[in-house]
Design a protein around this motif. Structure first.
Motif, mmCIF file in Angstrom:
data_model
loop_
_atom_site.group_PDB
_atom_site.id
_atom_site.type_symbol
_atom_site.label_atom_id
_atom_site.label_comp_id
_atom_site.label_asym_id
_atom_site.label_seq_id
_atom_site.Cartn_x
_atom_site.Cartn_y
_atom_site.Cartn_z
ATOM 1 N N LEU A 28 0.830 -1.209 0.000
ATOM 2 C CA LEU A 28 0.000 0.000 0.000
ATOM 3 C C LEU A 28 0.862 1.255 0.000
ATOM 4 C CD1 LEU A 28 -2.878 -1.008 2.419
ATOM 5 C CD2 LEU A 28 -3.037 -0.581 -0.024
ATOM 6 N N LEU A 29 1.960 1.233 0.746
ATOM 7 C CA LEU A 29 2.864 2.387 0.740
ATOM 8 C C LEU A 29 3.534 2.557 -0.620
ATOM 9 C CD1 LEU A 29 4.494 2.124 4.274
ATOM 10 C CD2 LEU A 29 3.045 3.967 3.412
ATOM 11 N N ALA A 30 3.867 1.453 -1.280
ATOM 12 C CA ALA A 30 4.477 1.529 -2.602
ATOM 13 C C ALA A 30 3.504 2.089 -3.634
ATOM 14 C CB ALA A 30 4.970 0.156 -3.043
ATOM 15 N N SER A 31 2.221 1.821 -3.451
ATOM 16 C CA SER A 31 1.227 2.318 -4.404
ATOM 17 C C SER A 31 0.674 3.682 -4.015
ATOM 18 C CB SER A 31 0.078 1.316 -4.512
ATOM 19 O OG SER A 31 -0.665 1.278 -3.304
ATOM 20 N N CYS A 33 1.875 6.646 -4.188
ATOM 21 C CA CYS A 33 2.124 7.788 -5.073
ATOM 22 C C CYS A 33 1.282 7.750 -6.339
ATOM 23 C CB CYS A 33 3.602 7.840 -5.454
ATOM 24 S SG CYS A 33 4.123 6.475 -6.504
ATOM 25 N N CYS A 34 0.892 6.580 -6.772
ATOM 26 C CA CYS A 34 0.278 6.463 -8.096
ATOM 27 C C CYS A 34 -1.126 5.859 -8.066
ATOM 28 C CB CYS A 34 1.159 5.604 -8.993
ATOM 29 S SG CYS A 34 2.887 6.055 -8.926
ATOM 30 N N ILE A 35 -1.241 4.700 -7.471
ATOM 31 C CA ILE A 35 -2.499 3.956 -7.527
ATOM 32 C C ILE A 35 -3.480 4.403 -6.452
ATOM 33 C CG2 ILE A 35 -3.515 1.653 -7.389
ATOM 34 C CD1 ILE A 35 -0.875 0.586 -8.468
ATOM 35 N N LEU A 36 -2.979 4.683 -5.256
ATOM 36 C CA LEU A 36 -3.861 5.042 -4.145
ATOM 37 C C LEU A 36 -4.663 6.316 -4.408
ATOM 38 C CD1 LEU A 36 -4.399 3.476 -1.568
ATOM 39 C CD2 LEU A 36 -2.746 4.926 -0.405
ATOM 40 N N TRP A 49 -5.109 16.755 0.550
ATOM 41 C CA TRP A 49 -4.084 15.883 1.123
ATOM 42 C C TRP A 49 -3.700 14.757 0.176
ATOM 43 C CZ3 TRP A 49 -5.416 10.810 1.808
ATOM 44 C CH2 TRP A 49 -6.779 10.516 1.746
ATOM 45 N N ILE A 50 -4.548 14.433 -0.772
ATOM 46 C CA ILE A 50 -4.241 13.357 -1.720
ATOM 47 C C ILE A 50 -3.051 13.747 -2.598
ATOM 48 C CG2 ILE A 50 -5.124 12.073 -3.700
ATOM 49 C CD1 ILE A 50 -7.818 12.017 -2.359
ATOM 50 N N ALA A 51 -2.933 15.029 -2.931
ATOM 51 C CA ALA A 51 -1.810 15.480 -3.747
ATOM 52 C C ALA A 51 -0.482 15.323 -3.016
ATOM 53 C CB ALA A 51 -2.008 16.930 -4.145
ATOM 54 N N ARG A 52 -0.512 15.315 -1.703
ATOM 55 C CA ARG A 52 0.714 15.161 -0.927
ATOM 56 C C ARG A 52 1.230 13.723 -0.920
ATOM 57 N NH1 ARG A 52 -0.343 19.079 4.238
ATOM 58 N NH2 ARG A 52 -0.706 20.943 3.010
ATOM 59 N N LEU A 53 0.426 12.788 -1.370
ATOM 60 C CA LEU A 53 0.883 11.393 -1.422
ATOM 61 C C LEU A 53 1.996 11.194 -2.441
ATOM 62 C CD1 LEU A 53 -2.497 9.447 -1.141
ATOM 63 C CD2 LEU A 53 -0.736 9.679 0.596
ATOM 64 N N THR A 54 2.114 12.113 -3.399
ATOM 65 C CA THR A 54 3.187 11.994 -4.393
ATOM 66 C C THR A 54 4.557 12.223 -3.770
ATOM 67 O OG1 THR A 54 2.916 14.305 -5.035
ATOM 68 C CG2 THR A 54 1.696 12.651 -6.301
ATOM 69 N N ALA A 55 4.615 12.753 -2.559
ATOM 70 C CA ALA A 55 5.899 12.930 -1.875
ATOM 71 C C ALA A 55 6.538 11.592 -1.530
ATOM 72 C CB ALA A 55 5.709 13.763 -0.616
ATOM 73 N N LEU A 56 5.756 10.519 -1.542
ATOM 74 C CA LEU A 56 6.291 9.185 -1.248
ATOM 75 C C LEU A 56 6.896 8.507 -2.468
ATOM 76 C CD1 LEU A 56 3.440 7.828 1.052
ATOM 77 C CD2 LEU A 56 5.708 8.583 1.740
ATOM 78 N N ALA A 57 6.821 9.131 -3.638
ATOM 79 C CA ALA A 57 7.315 8.525 -4.875
ATOM 80 C C ALA A 57 8.801 8.160 -4.832
ATOM 81 C CB ALA A 57 7.020 9.430 -6.061
ATOM 82 N N VAL A 118 2.811 -0.180 -12.703
ATOM 83 C CA VAL A 118 2.527 1.225 -13.010
ATOM 84 C C VAL A 118 3.828 2.008 -13.092
ATOM 85 C CG1 VAL A 118 1.551 3.337 -12.010
ATOM 86 C CG2 VAL A 118 0.179 1.279 -12.147
ATOM 87 N N ASP A 119 4.762 1.703 -12.198
ATOM 88 C CA ASP A 119 6.044 2.395 -12.220
ATOM 89 C C ASP A 119 6.826 2.074 -13.497
ATOM 90 O OD1 ASP A 119 8.021 4.058 -11.059
ATOM 91 O OD2 ASP A 119 9.158 2.266 -10.489
#
Length: 126
Positions: A28-31, A33-36, A49-57, A118-119
């Motif tokens: 779930l953490l790996a996804s 940035c993209c899938i979640l 806050w969803i846009a901030r998930l891309t910081a985990l990329a 996806v990556d």
């Protein structure tokens, strides 16, 4: 005594489930940035806050590695406890425990594989 000895230690019979949940969390953490974000949008959940998930990329390869190791160890423990004889009434002999561990491992495998796909697909189409 012929054959494997019965498994009676509850901590060793829970390690398969622990690895499965670890693999699911890392997947779930790996996804994230993209899938979640896409899954949240399809479910109708939105927010800034969803846009901030891309910081985990940048951490996605580490999460994918952790997920792959956890899932592989989870499958290994699942198959090992299946081959070993369990004491009647122990946790590893419970069909509910075995089925839930199997389904969690399957879900974690699918999530981690889709995050990796996806990556890879994203890098090919740049």
């Amino acid at each position: 005594m012929i054959g494997p000895s019965p498994v009676s230690n509850p901590t060793t019979s829970r390690t398969g489930l622990s690895f499965a949940l670890g693999g699911l969390s890392a997947g779930l953490l790996a996804s994230a940035c993209c899938i979640l974000p896409l899954a949240f949008a399809l479910a109708g959940i939105s927010g800034a806050w969803i846009a901030r998930l891309t910081a985990l990329a940048p951490y996605q390869p580490y999460f994918l590695t952790l997920a792959a190791v956890s899932i592989a160890l989870g499958y290994w423990r699942y198959r090992r406890s299946e081959a070993a004889a369990c004491l009647p009434g122990s946790l590893c002999a419970s069909p509910v425990y075995r089925n839930s561990t199997r389904w969690i491992l399957l879900a974690a495998s699918l999530i981690a594989a889709s995050a990796a796909a996806v990556d890879v697909y994203g890098q090919l189409n740049l």
